[in-house]
Design a protein around this motif. Structure first.
Motif, PDB file in Angstrom:
ATOM      1  N   LYS A   1       1.247 -22.798 -42.589  1.00  0.00           N
ATOM      2  CA  LYS A   1       0.062 -23.463 -43.135  1.00  0.00           C
ATOM      3  C   LYS A   1      -1.018 -22.876 -42.747  1.00  0.00           C
ATOM      4  CE  LYS A   1       2.598 -27.778 -43.817  1.00  0.00           C
ATOM      5  NZ  LYS A   1       2.416 -28.920 -43.975  1.00  0.00           N
ATOM      6  N   SER A   2      -1.290 -22.314 -41.380  1.00  0.00           N
ATOM      7  CA  SER A   2      -2.505 -21.591 -41.269  1.00  0.00           C
ATOM      8  C   SER A   2      -2.245 -20.346 -40.361  1.00  0.00           C
ATOM      9  CB  SER A   2      -3.345 -22.622 -40.246  1.00  0.00           C
ATOM     10  OG  SER A   2      -2.870 -22.820 -39.203  1.00  0.00           O
TER      11      SER A   2
ATOM     12  N   ASP B   1      -2.870 -16.022 -39.430  1.00  0.00           N
ATOM     13  CA  ASP B   1      -2.639 -14.691 -40.006  1.00  0.00           C
ATOM     14  C   ASP B   1      -1.332 -14.254 -39.909  1.00  0.00           C
ATOM     15  OD1 ASP B   1      -5.461 -14.607 -40.477  1.00  0.00           O
ATOM     16  OD2 ASP B   1      -5.844 -13.349 -38.849  1.00  0.00           O
TER      17      ASP B   1
ATOM     18  N   ARG C   1       2.788 -15.510 -44.462  1.00  0.00           N
ATOM     19  CA  ARG C   1       2.128 -16.374 -45.174  1.00  0.00           C
ATOM     20  C   ARG C   1       1.251 -15.335 -46.134  1.00  0.00           C
ATOM     21  NH1 ARG C   1      -3.701 -18.691 -43.403  1.00  0.00           N
ATOM     22  NH2 ARG C   1      -3.802 -20.365 -45.341  1.00  0.00           N
TER      23      ARG C   1
ATOM     24  N   TRP D   1       0.864 -24.109 -48.437  1.00  0.00           N
ATOM     25  CA  TRP D   1       0.765 -23.042 -47.691  1.00  0.00           C
ATOM     26  C   TRP D   1      -0.730 -22.700 -47.447  1.00  0.00           C
ATOM     27  CZ3 TRP D   1       4.136 -18.982 -45.912  1.00  0.00           C
ATOM     28  CH2 TRP D   1       5.435 -19.362 -45.981  1.00  0.00           C
ATOM     29  N   GLY D   2      -1.700 -23.612 -47.773  1.00  0.00           N
ATOM     30  CA  GLY D   2      -3.014 -23.412 -47.506  1.00  0.00           C
ATOM     31  C   GLY D   2      -4.240 -23.062 -48.736  1.00  0.00           C
TER      32      GLY D   2
ATOM     33  N   LYS E   1      -7.030 -14.881 -50.447  1.00  0.00           N
ATOM     34  CA  LYS E   1      -6.481 -15.290 -48.941  1.00  0.00           C
ATOM     35  C   LYS E   1      -5.561 -14.141 -48.310  1.00  0.00           C
ATOM     36  CE  LYS E   1      -7.584 -20.064 -47.967  1.00  0.00           C
ATOM     37  NZ  LYS E   1      -7.164 -21.304 -47.084  1.00  0.00           N
TER      38      LYS E   1
END
Length: 98
Positions: free
Chosen positions: A38-39, A41, A45, A75-76, A86
């Protein structure tokens, strides 16, 4: 024959993606799925956001968010455009760390 849990409502997280039961059913079918990142680098993701941000299809259907948009949110990212942006930024930061 009953369909696997990942293909039924009981294996899907209402907020997007699969829940633990859905991932377990997918693993039993030979897949290797992990929970969302979810957050941060994490390259996984960035890859997911880039892939799903480029998927065709609507973000909303009949005024309700589609499974695609719900997964992106898990996934944000709040939209496909934001997901692509992103992913690009995460990849750039990861390349700078090498």
């Amino acid at each position: 024959m009953k369909t696997p849990a990942y293909a039924r409502k009981e294996g899907q997280n209402p907020k997007g993606g699969l829940n633990a039961k859905g991932r377990a059913a997918a693993k039993a079918a030979g897949m290797n799925l992990k929970p969302p990142v979810k957050s941060g680098d994490n390259p996984r993701r960035a890859s997911f956001l880039a892939r799903m941000g480029g998927n065709p299809g609507p973000e909303y259907k009949d005024g309700e968010p589609t499974r695609l948009l719900l997964s992106l949110r898990a996934w944000g990212a709040s939209s496909k455009a934001e997901a692509k942006e992103k992913a690009r930024k995460i990849s750039a930061r990861n390349k700078g760390k090498r």
